[in-house]
Design a protein around this motif. Structure first.
Motif, mmCIF file in Angstrom:
data_model
loop_
_atom_site.group_PDB
_atom_site.id
_atom_site.type_symbol
_atom_site.label_atom_id
_atom_site.label_comp_id
_atom_site.label_asym_id
_atom_site.label_seq_id
_atom_site.Cartn_x
_atom_site.Cartn_y
_atom_site.Cartn_z
ATOM 1 N N GLY A 273 -5.760 40.684 -38.158
ATOM 2 C CA GLY A 273 -4.503 40.356 -38.782
ATOM 3 C C GLY A 273 -3.474 40.063 -37.681
ATOM 4 N N VAL A 274 -3.254 38.821 -37.302
ATOM 5 C CA VAL A 274 -2.495 38.338 -36.161
ATOM 6 C C VAL A 274 -1.170 37.724 -36.598
ATOM 7 N N ASP A 275 -0.125 37.896 -35.768
ATOM 8 C CA ASP A 275 1.164 37.294 -36.091
ATOM 9 C C ASP A 275 1.027 35.777 -36.149
ATOM 10 N N ALA A 276 1.743 35.155 -37.052
ATOM 11 C CA ALA A 276 1.626 33.712 -37.262
ATOM 12 C C ALA A 276 2.659 32.935 -36.456
ATOM 13 N N GLY A 277 3.177 33.485 -35.383
ATOM 14 C CA GLY A 277 4.155 32.772 -34.569
ATOM 15 C C GLY A 277 3.481 31.839 -33.592
ATOM 16 N N TYR A 278 4.227 30.905 -33.087
ATOM 17 C CA TYR A 278 3.685 30.006 -32.081
ATOM 18 C C TYR A 278 4.827 29.373 -31.326
ATOM 19 N N GLY A 279 4.494 28.940 -30.121
ATOM 20 C CA GLY A 279 5.512 28.318 -29.287
ATOM 21 C C GLY A 279 5.676 26.850 -29.610
ATOM 22 N N PRO A 280 6.750 26.241 -29.169
ATOM 23 C CA PRO A 280 6.984 24.822 -29.444
ATOM 24 C C PRO A 280 5.982 23.948 -28.716
ATOM 25 N N ALA A 308 -1.062 28.371 -21.030
ATOM 26 C CA ALA A 308 -1.307 28.109 -22.443
ATOM 27 C C ALA A 308 -1.381 29.433 -23.196
ATOM 28 N N THR A 309 -0.436 29.683 -24.089
ATOM 29 C CA THR A 309 -0.395 30.944 -24.825
ATOM 30 C C THR A 309 -0.192 30.675 -26.310
ATOM 31 N N SER A 310 -0.754 31.565 -27.126
ATOM 32 C CA SER A 310 -0.633 31.446 -28.571
ATOM 33 C C SER A 310 -0.782 32.820 -29.208
ATOM 34 N N LYS A 311 0.181 33.200 -30.036
ATOM 35 C CA LYS A 311 0.044 34.453 -30.781
ATOM 36 C C LYS A 311 -1.106 34.365 -31.777
ATOM 37 N N LEU A 312 -1.321 33.190 -32.328
ATOM 38 C CA LEU A 312 -2.419 33.032 -33.277
ATOM 39 C C LEU A 312 -3.765 33.336 -32.631
ATOM 40 N N GLY A 314 -4.123 35.333 -29.973
ATOM 41 C CA GLY A 314 -4.092 36.636 -29.322
ATOM 42 C C GLY A 314 -3.674 36.624 -27.881
ATOM 43 N N GLY A 315 -3.055 35.536 -27.420
ATOM 44 C CA GLY A 315 -2.609 35.496 -26.028
ATOM 45 C C GLY A 315 -2.973 34.181 -25.378
ATOM 46 N N HIS A 316 -3.853 34.230 -24.375
ATOM 47 C CA HIS A 316 -4.223 33.030 -23.622
ATOM 48 C C HIS A 316 -4.982 32.057 -24.518
ATOM 49 N N ALA A 317 -4.575 30.789 -24.503
ATOM 50 C CA ALA A 317 -5.136 29.819 -25.438
ATOM 51 C C ALA A 317 -6.240 28.949 -24.841
ATOM 52 N N GLY A 318 -6.265 28.792 -23.519
ATOM 53 C CA GLY A 318 -7.274 27.928 -22.921
ATOM 54 C C GLY A 318 -6.978 27.651 -21.469
ATOM 55 N N ASP A 319 -7.940 27.030 -20.785
ATOM 56 C CA ASP A 319 -7.856 26.840 -19.343
ATOM 57 C C ASP A 319 -7.871 25.385 -18.903
ATOM 58 N N VAL A 320 -8.042 24.441 -19.838
ATOM 59 C CA VAL A 320 -8.186 23.036 -19.466
ATOM 60 C C VAL A 320 -6.978 22.251 -19.974
ATOM 61 N N LEU A 387 -6.057 26.993 -38.883
ATOM 62 C CA LEU A 387 -6.416 27.084 -37.471
ATOM 63 C C LEU A 387 -7.924 26.941 -37.362
ATOM 64 N N LEU A 388 -8.383 25.963 -36.585
ATOM 65 C CA LEU A 388 -9.810 25.722 -36.403
ATOM 66 C C LEU A 388 -10.192 25.937 -34.953
ATOM 67 N N GLY A 389 -11.124 26.855 -34.717
ATOM 68 C CA GLY A 389 -11.734 26.971 -33.409
ATOM 69 C C GLY A 389 -12.733 25.854 -33.196
ATOM 70 N N MET A 390 -13.195 25.698 -31.961
ATOM 71 C CA MET A 390 -14.169 24.656 -31.678
ATOM 72 C C MET A 390 -15.405 24.842 -32.544
ATOM 73 N N ALA A 391 -15.833 23.743 -33.180
ATOM 74 C CA ALA A 391 -17.035 23.643 -34.006
ATOM 75 C C ALA A 391 -16.848 24.136 -35.432
#
Length: 579
Positions: A273-280, A308-312, A314-320, A387-391
């Motif tokens: 159950g994650v906060d639905a906030g996000y950055g611009p 790259a950060t996202s509350k959806l 849980g923190g770090h969103a990706g490295d590329v 929200l869709l993860g890869m695949a």
């Protein structure tokens, strides 16, 4: 209930236990699970359908998955080939595609049909095709060195299997980081007795794009992430994706070369159950580099991302840091359009074909009703955004309003977005920077909130076997693994045919992971319920995934993170059983 088994075996013992073995050509086919062998090009013998496997009659979709030929034979030919693609506004890049198309043309068949798709490899390197989400015979699963030998340059392979379940699926390579090029296509399996009523169908394929931009290739990116260390996955183990010669690098970037030896069977590694906030969202200008040697062992511009950060997520969103994001092969400033009439009911089949990016999607001015997740029906669930993860795949229904509306896909936590357009009337095309307010409202972040339809429910039963995994590794060392042990093809997690297996996966990392199981679907397990059927599920940092599945499809089956750079760095393992 037995505990997890980490079995370290020699290849000879592994072959003996599973009754098939890696052939002299390195095939790794499970003869005990197939209706044919390598000599017949993968053509299995016809036979009776397995009970409960074809859902066209509305019955449960459980039951043995490796169905023999029961319906009409549908034949296709696809060619993996170097191509030049235009992703919008005249931006052209050299990449690899299926049949010179981006995305590849959809393959559409009915549940119960047998598909024979012959792949011709015109690439300078080996490749395979993995049929994502399909419960098929193990020898058709497309994992090099595990279920088949890789298809060499100039070679062909006939994938032939019966498709048991209706739904939205897709196919892509399972060789190195080739999925982050242009080789992917939808596989739409229709229900001959479709219960949903709609006027149109809109297939939406999301992608993050880097191949060919400023001289970059996905192999360059992997090398930068791993600081030049060799990859641990399928197809890159020998040389980290490059032959070690600048000339080879440049020839591959142009789609030339003949290095057949790059990426044979993966080499072994010691067990251990994650906060639905996000950055611009911010528009990102593409890097205009020219293929000069980059940092940490990779050529091309630096493509690493640290903020790259996202509350959806849980923190770090990706490295590329991807230069572009696409919908159906087009950028937001030159989008594809889907035309309909006001009041039309439209079924959207949404597929995240990205290599390293989660997407948050919404259709401006419309509410979406989720009706399927990863191909399987769920009780209708109303939401404004997904929200869709890869695949992952979602099917949603919308009732079209009058006007011109953006379908926006935010690269979650990163800079940029993709867009397509729904047009039912007159009006200007929305600006690429358009952000529908729906993105900021109700966001479905997990299939855990969905309830399966009766036909898709997994019968509740006590698990016969519990397997625990801990995901380990980090962004700094890029040492992703299961239980601190990077992928080793000789490490098998043994289960038995007919068991109900419960996977308990603890994410001990600071990164989110979309976890994918080959050859099966699992039910997300709650305290007293079994939830939606899935083959790929997002696992947030320092959280737990509990998933149940039935061992009804014998073979060697991969379980891995579908962030391609994580899996090729070692975050995958193998489940094994025979009939």
């Amino acid at each position: 209930m037995s505990s997890q088994e980490h079995t370290r075996q020699t290849s000879h013992t592994r072959r003996a236990v599973l009754g098939a073995g890696i052939a002299a050509a390195g095939s790794g086919l499970l003869a005990a699970c197939s209706g044919g062998g390598a000599a017949d090009g993968g053509r299995g013998a016809a036979g009776a359908p397995a009970e409960g496997s074809v859902p066209a009659d509305g019955k449960k979709v459980g039951g043995p998955a490796a169905v023999r030929s029961v319906g009409p034979l549908r034949t296709r030919t696809f060619t993996a080939t170097p191509s030049t693609v235009d992703i919008g506004r005249g931006r052209t890049f050299r990449t690899w595609t299926y049949n010179d198309q981006l995305p590849g043309k959809e393959v559409r068949i009915n549940a119960g049909d047998t598909l024979e798709l012959t792949l011709s490899n015109h690439l300078p390197v080996p490749t395979t095709v993995h049929w994502h989400g399909i419960a098929l015979e193990n020898k058709m699963d497309g994992v090099p060195g595990v279920t088949q030998p890789a298809v060499k340059p100039g070679g062909t392979f006939a994938y032939r299997f019966t498709v048991p379940h209706a739904g939205t699926y897709w196919f892509h390579p399972h060789y190195g980081v080739q999925i982050d090029r242009g080789m992917y296509a939808p596989l739409i399996v229709e229900d001959p007795k479709e219960p949903l009523a709609y006027d149109h169908e809109w297939i939406i394929v999301l992608d993050d794009w880097i191949d060919g931009v400023g001289g970059s290739t996905p192999d360059d990116v992997l090398s930068q992430l791993r600081k030049g260390k060799p990859a641990m996955g399928h197809g890159n183990a020998h040389d980290g994706g490059h032959g070690g010669r600048d000339e080879d690098d440049e020839r591959e970037r142009r789609g030339e070369g003949d290095d057949e030896e790059r990426g044979g069977r993966p080499r072994s590694r010691p067990s251990g159950g994650v906060d639905a906030g996000y950055g611009p969202a911010r528009a990102q200008e593409p890097d205009r580099g020219h293929g000069t040697p980059g940092p940490a062992g990779g050529r091309g511009p630096r493509r690493l991302l640290s903020d790259a950060t996202s509350k959806l997520l849980g923190g770090h969103a990706g490295d590329v840091a991807y230069p572009y994001y696409l919908i159906n092969g087009r950028t937001a400033d030159d989008p594809t359009e889907f035309k309909a009439k006001p009041g039309d009911r439209i079924r959207l089949r949404i597929i995240n074909a990205g290599g390293e990016t989660a997407f948050r999607v919404a259709l401006g001015g419309h509410e979406m009703t989720v009706v399927h997740s990863d191909g399987f029906p769920v009780h209708p669930y109303k939401t404004d955004a997904l929200l869709l993860g890869m695949a992952e795949r979602y099917d949603v229904m919308v009732t079209a309003k009058d006007g011109v509306f953006p379908f926006t896909a935010l690269a979650e936590g990163k800079r940029g977005s993709a867009m397509a357009v729904l047009r039912t009337g007159g009006g200007a095309t929305p600006k690429p920077s358009t952000r529908p307010s729906e993105l900021d409202r109700r966001v479905l972040t997990s299939s855990a909130h969905l309830r399966p339809e009766e036909s898709a429910k997994l019968d509740r039963r006590r698990p016969d076997r519990l397997i625990r995994f801990t995901l380990t590794g980090g962004m700094k060392r890029y040492d992703w693994a299961f239980d601190r042990q990077p992928y080793d093809p000789e490490v098998l997690h043994r289960i038995e045919y007919g068991e109900r297996v419960r996977l308990v996966v603890i994410n001990a990392t600071d990164m989110w992971h979309p976890m994918h199981l080959h050859g099966h679907t699992f039910a997300l397990a709650g305290i007293d319920t079994l939830g939606a059927r899935k083959d790929t599920a997002i696992l947030l940092p320092h959280r737990k995934l509990v998933a149940d599945f039935d061992a009804d499809n014998p073979g060697l089956w991969m379980f891995h993170c579908h962030n391609i750079y994580h899996s090729e760095s070692g975050m995958m393992t193998t489940l094994a059983y025979e009939d």
